[in-house]
Write an enzyme that holds these catalytic residues in place. Structure first.
Site, PDB file in Angstrom:
ATOM      1  N   HIS A 123     -26.568  17.081  10.089  1.00 38.27           N
ATOM      2  CA  HIS A 123     -26.852  15.836  10.429  1.00 38.27           C
ATOM      3  C   HIS A 123     -27.833  15.651  12.045  1.00 38.27           C
ATOM      4  O   HIS A 123     -28.206  14.215  12.071  1.00 38.27           O
ATOM      5  CB  HIS A 123     -26.015  15.476  10.729  1.00 38.27           C
TER       6      HIS A 123
ATOM      7  N   ASP B 256     -30.737  12.521  12.633  1.00 33.61           N
ATOM      8  CA  ASP B 256     -31.344  11.872  14.050  1.00 33.61           C
ATOM      9  C   ASP B 256     -32.557  12.379  14.846  1.00 33.61           C
ATOM     10  O   ASP B 256     -33.109  11.414  14.789  1.00 33.61           O
ATOM     11  CB  ASP B 256     -29.980  12.328  14.611  1.00 33.61           C
TER      12      ASP B 256
ATOM     13  N   HIS C 285     -30.409  12.060  21.034  1.00 29.83           N
ATOM     14  CA  HIS C 285     -31.238  11.191  21.176  1.00 29.83           C
ATOM     15  C   HIS C 285     -32.409  10.748  22.550  1.00 29.83           C
ATOM     16  O   HIS C 285     -33.671  10.764  22.242  1.00 29.83           O
ATOM     17  CB  HIS C 285     -30.804   9.494  21.130  1.00 29.83           C
TER      18      HIS C 285
ATOM     19  N   HIS D 155     -30.185   6.692  11.201  1.00 30.71           N
ATOM     20  CA  HIS D 155     -30.479   7.213  10.043  1.00 30.71           C
ATOM     21  C   HIS D 155     -30.986   6.836   8.920  1.00 30.71           C
ATOM     22  O   HIS D 155     -31.311   7.006   7.958  1.00 30.71           O
ATOM     23  CB  HIS D 155     -28.779   6.477   9.541  1.00 30.71           C
TER      24      HIS D 155
END
Length: 288
Positions: free
Chosen positions: A234, A238, A261, A77
């Site tokens: 969101h 990321d 991720h 973030h």
């Protein structure tokens, strides 16, 4: 366009989403060509970790970087904030191993740094410019980057949930909308999964004020959503943070589908290996 850093330090405190431990951090200005570095002020000799993809040591629940035994977890973030606000150089001092989750978004970081002020340095900014299409696919996961004269990223997600289903959102650097349209978007998870994490000693800082808690057919947060497509926003946040670990801005149009991720990190490794698909160059003022 020259490199940029903060005009003066910015500090905040909060709880780590998995550790549940209170941590304090300060983002300091840094000179040109310093890059983004994290410093563990709570450890002997205050070791420093460069925010680069080659220093990523875990992507299972968050993006974690480490060097010589020191780690900093859940950096995505804040890294997205640096990328979204075009900050190239900063030193982040933190007195714990996990970044504070704040409200589950990057809003506190983005607003704080914007209010603190951003200054240009006396060195030009360089970018990694995509020169031919490069793509990584694995089943229905995909990241694609194509050449462009500016940076833009489109993030698509799909969840079997009535409040999510299929969503897609785009951030174009020319619009300067990161602060208002992307940074407030909160992390999300199913309440049943959060309960399971807590049983295993994780998610200790996960509460209704640190993200969106999903039930089977709705959400538990009384205030509702900040955007109808907050979930995709969101995920884009990321992705922006993960891709910034290249160590310089990317000049390309990037499209992701169902990425996370680990897959974002795999794409960076693939990109770096295919040196015929990119080059570094000095950026034009209006590109990023």
């Amino acid at each position: 366009m020259n490199q940029r850093t903060l005009a003066k330090p910015f500090s905040c405190s909060g709880t780590g989403v998995h550790s549940g431990v209170q941590v304090n951090l300060t983002v300091h200005p840094a000179p040109a060509n310093h890059g983004i570095r994290f410093q563990r002020s709570d450890l002997p000799d205050s070791p420093t970790i460069r925010a680069l993809f080659r220093n990523v040591v875990d992507t299972s629940l968050a993006t974690v970087i480490g060097q010589e035994g020191a780690i900093v977890s859940t950096i995505e973030h804040l890294m997205a904030t640096f990328a979204g606000l075009a900050i190239d150089n900063a030193l982040v001092t933190i007195d714990g191993y996990e970044m504070p989750i704040m409200d589950g978004s990057a809003r506190v970081f983005a607003q704080g740094i914007t209010e603190t002020g951003i200054v240009e340095l006396d060195k030009p900014r360089s970018v990694l410019a995509i020169t031919k299409k490069i793509e990584l696919c694995d089943g229905d996961k995909r990241v694609t980057a194509v050449p462009s004269d500016h940076f833009a990223i489109t993030c698509g997600i799909a969840f079997n949930h009535p409040m999510i289903n299929e969503q897609s959102v785009t951030l174009d650097s020319r619009d300067n909308t990161f602060l208002t349209e992307i940074s407030p978007a909160r992390t999300f998870g199913f309440y049943r999964d959060i309960k399971m994490l807590k049983l295993y000693g994780l998610g200790r800082g996960a509460e209704l004020d640190t993200g969106i808690a999903l039930t089977d057919d709705g959400i538990m947060n009384e205030g509702g959503l900040r955007f109808p497509d907050e979930f995709a926003r969101h995920k884009l946040l990321d992705c922006l943070g993960d891709f910034s670990l290249l160590g310089m801005p990317i000049l390309a149009e990037i499209t992701t589908s169902k990425s996370g991720h680990a897959f974002n990190h795999a794409f960076l490794e693939t990109l770096f290996e295919h040196k015929d698909s990119w080059e570094t160059r000095t950026v034009e003022a209006d590109a990023l």
